[in-house]
Design an enzyme around this catalytic site. Structure first.
Site, PDB file in Angstrom:
ATOM      1  N   ASP A 192     -37.562  55.692  56.287  1.00 27.03           N
ATOM      2  CA  ASP A 192     -37.847  56.462  57.504  1.00 27.03           C
ATOM      3  C   ASP A 192     -36.989  57.719  57.570  1.00 27.03           C
ATOM      4  O   ASP A 192     -36.124  57.938  56.714  1.00 27.03           O
ATOM      5  CB  ASP A 192     -37.568  55.595  58.739  1.00 27.03           C
ATOM      6  CG  ASP A 192     -36.096  55.196  58.846  1.00 27.03           C
ATOM      7  OD1 ASP A 192     -35.471  54.913  57.799  1.00 27.03           O
ATOM      8  OD2 ASP A 192     -35.568  55.169  59.973  1.00 27.03           O
ATOM      9  N   GLU A 195     -33.402  57.277  57.245  1.00 26.53           N
ATOM     10  CA  GLU A 195     -32.986  56.889  55.889  1.00 26.53           C
ATOM     11  C   GLU A 195     -32.494  55.460  55.781  1.00 26.53           C
ATOM     12  O   GLU A 195     -31.609  55.164  54.979  1.00 26.53           O
ATOM     13  CB  GLU A 195     -31.873  57.836  55.382  1.00 26.53           C
ATOM     14  CG  GLU A 195     -32.056  59.278  55.749  1.00 26.53           C
ATOM     15  CD  GLU A 195     -31.198  60.230  54.930  1.00 26.53           C
ATOM     16  OE1 GLU A 195     -30.042  60.431  55.307  1.00 26.53           O
ATOM     17  OE2 GLU A 195     -31.690  60.744  53.914  1.00 26.53           O
TER      18      GLU A 195
HETATM   19  C1  NOJ Z   1     -26.118  56.386  57.202  1.00 24.54           C
HETATM   20  C2  NOJ Z   1     -27.028  56.658  58.346  1.00 24.54           C
HETATM   21  O1  NOJ Z   1     -27.389  55.517  59.038  1.00 24.54           O
HETATM   22  C3  NOJ Z   1     -28.201  57.395  57.851  1.00 24.54           C
HETATM   23  O2  NOJ Z   1     -29.119  57.624  58.872  1.00 24.54           O
HETATM   24  C4  NOJ Z   1     -27.710  58.679  57.282  1.00 24.54           C
HETATM   25  O3  NOJ Z   1     -28.769  59.472  56.875  1.00 24.54           O
HETATM   26  C5  NOJ Z   1     -26.756  58.451  56.147  1.00 24.54           C
HETATM   27  N1  NOJ Z   1     -25.731  57.556  56.501  1.00 24.54           N
HETATM   28  C6  NOJ Z   1     -26.210  59.787  55.664  1.00 24.54           C
HETATM   29  O4  NOJ Z   1     -24.975  60.080  56.124  1.00 24.54           O
HETATM   30  C1  NOJ Z   2     -28.792  61.401  59.215  1.00 26.21           C
HETATM   31  C2  NOJ Z   2     -30.137  61.422  59.850  1.00 26.21           C
HETATM   32  O1  NOJ Z   2     -30.488  60.116  60.221  1.00 26.21           O
HETATM   33  C3  NOJ Z   2     -31.179  62.013  58.957  1.00 26.21           C
HETATM   34  O2  NOJ Z   2     -32.388  62.143  59.671  1.00 26.21           O
HETATM   35  C4  NOJ Z   2     -30.738  63.355  58.427  1.00 26.21           C
HETATM   36  O3  NOJ Z   2     -31.689  63.818  57.508  1.00 26.21           O
HETATM   37  C5  NOJ Z   2     -29.387  63.272  57.775  1.00 26.21           C
HETATM   38  N1  NOJ Z   2     -28.434  62.652  58.621  1.00 26.21           N
HETATM   39  C6  NOJ Z   2     -28.867  64.665  57.409  1.00 26.21           C
HETATM   40  O4  NOJ Z   2     -28.720  65.443  58.560  1.00 26.21           O
END
Ligand code: NOJ
Ligand code: NOJ
Length: 472
Positions: A192, A195
């Site tokens: 999603d 991530e």
């Molecule tokens: C963990 C977070 O839950 C996720 O959303 C994010 O994109 C990564 N770390 C990157 O820092």
């Molecule tokens: C975490 C977020 O959940 C994600 O959507 C985003 O792409 C990364 N950080 C980088 O900003």
């Protein structure tokens, strides 16, 4: 102190919202552009944030970059000075070329177009990560399709065919590469936008659908009719898939179906609301095909009110006793990422809170355009929660322009949007900068500093607001 004597950069808490928006727009633009094509990067690379450690966000994230490019495209549209137009034009074309380059490096590395993040020299990040993330190619296709249409309207067909869409297979162009990928990939599960979860996501799929429909319109305009038919056919399958996200017992659209990773999610997730803002800018609104989940869809309204309630009671800074305008909104209630580590406790995010402002502006705008507000049993709770006095809402009723209740409701939507904006303003750093998150207990900014998406969200939301006021 008279207005004229006041140094422009000093934040005055008593400034009106309008004054503050003007001031913050200047700063947001400066902060945003600092993260675009920085000196140590290939031109066209866009930093998610300049933070290099704790957390390291010094990457070109495809999704983040797509949202930023949407804001830069808006800056291009609004620019009057030839010098500014040229600057934004260059940023756009650098992004086009960089995107084509990273599509190639990702394919060569054997990971493909769903690769979510790249080093700023264009090489894919190869360590373990939640991949693929298929919202990225869809967002990029949508924004570059808008760019291509704009260039076509300016009479630059050759440039479009050379650098953006070439109607060949295998293709040598960035938009078609993303469309081919999306048209062949939408059935598969992916990670999603946050991530974290493997499954079928409302956010990803709504944007894939939009990318295919708008991409088909571009293909048609460029004489690639067979491809256009294929893209539209694929998009139709997504309609049924998307409708599966409604949960009648819970009365909201759930963000994920067919989840393949643990732990299971409630599915109450702000990305559903953000998806309805996706790709749609004020300008392209009339141009393209029908929207499956427009902001005024009864299920979207029900989802919005469920989220407002949930985040309102979840975060201490939202406690009404604190008397701060609006509601600070986060990703999803079970979130444990605090901007540094994932075994902690989640917070509200400025960019999402601003996204909720935009949602209300866009809604008000849609109603002004369509001149009617339909009230259904499903959407009723949304309207009942609005700050509007002396108006009774009855299910099954329609409020029409001319009825004073219509105007009061639209005005309440604008005020509700403003409250979200005021909330983001309240917690902002004094220099108008924003990080990824706002602490749920204190409201202070934390996590990646100068997150690019925040500034893009601010510029997009306030432009939507400006249009709404012009329209009223
Ligand atoms: C963990 C977070 O839950 C996720 O959303 C994010 O994109 C990564 N770390 C990157 O820092
Ligand atoms: C975490 C977020 O959940 C994600 O959507 C985003 O792409 C990364 N950080 C980088 O900003």
């Amino acid at each position: 102190m008279a207005d004229t004597e006041r140094p422009r950069h000093v934040f005055m808490p008593e400034d009106s919202l309008e004054e503050w928006i003007l001031q913050e727009s200047e700063r947001a633009e400066i902060y945003l552009l600092r993260n675009v094509s920085p000196p140590d990067a290939l031109p066209g690379a866009i930093l998610a944030s300049p933070s290099r450690s704790n957390p390291d966000y010094y990457y070109h994230w495809v999704r983040d970059a797509g949202i930023v490019i949407k804001a830069i495209l808006q800056l291009y549209r609004l620019a009057r000075e030839p010098e500014a137009r040229r600057r934004y034009f260059d940023r756009m074309m650098e992004f086009v070329d960089f995107s084509w380059h990273i599509q190639r490096t990702a394919v060569q590395a054997g990971i493909g177009l769903g690769e979510p993040k790249f080093f700023v020299d264009g090489m894919p990040y190869m360590d373990p990560w939640g991949r693929p993330q298929d919202d990225g190619p869809a967002i990029r296709a949508i924004e570059l399709t808008h760019w291509a249409f704009l260039l076509l309207d300016e009479g630059r067909r050759e440039l479009v065919q050379e650098r953006l869409y070439d109607a060949r297979l295998p293709t040598g162009s960035v938009i078609k590469a993303d469309l081919e990928y999306t048209a062949h990939r939408w059935r598969a599960t992916c990670y999603d936008l946050w991530e974290e979860v493997l499954g079928h996501h409302f956010f990803t799929r709504l944007l894939q659908r939009k990318a295919l429909i708008e991409g088909a319109a571009l293909a048609t305009r460029l004489g690639d009719d067979e491809a256009a038919r294929f893209y539209v056919d694929q998009s139709r399958h997504l309609d049924g898939e998307l409708r599966r996200h409604w949960e009648p017992e819970r009365q909201y659209l759930v963000s994920v179906r067919d989840q393949e990773t643990d732990p299971p999610r409630s599915g109450l997730d702000s990305s559903v609301i953000l998806a309805t803002l996706g790709g749609y800018s004020i300008h392209d609104h009339e141009l393209y095909g029908e929207d499956l989940y427009p902001v005024e869809h009864e299920q979207v309204l029900a989802t919005a009110v469920a989220q407002k309630r949930t985040f309102q009671s979840l975060y201490p800074i939202n406690d009404p006793s604190r008397r701060i305008a609006g509601i600070a909104i986060g990703r999803y209630p079970e979130d444990r990422y605090d901007g540094y580590r994932t075994d902690s406790i989640g917070n509200p995010w400025p960019g999402i809170t601003i996204g909720f402002a935009m949602y209300h502006y866009k809604l008000a705008m849609q109603y002004r355009r369509s001149t009617r507000i339909a009230l259904t049993p499903t959407s009723l709770p949304f309207f009942q929660a609005l700050p509007v006095e002396d108006v009774r809402f009855d299910p099954g009723e329609e409020l029409l322009a001319g009825d004073p209740r219509f105007d009061r409701t639209v005005d309440a939507l604008r005020r509700e949007g403003d409250a979200f904006l005021e909330r983001a303003r309240y917690h902002m750093n004094p220099d108008g900068s924003m990080s990824e998150q706002m602490n749920r207990f204190t409201g202070f900014q934390q996590g990646a500093a100068h997150l690019s998406m925040n500034y893009a969200a601010f510029l997009l939301a306030t432009e939507m607001r400006r249009h709404l006021l012009l329209f009223s």
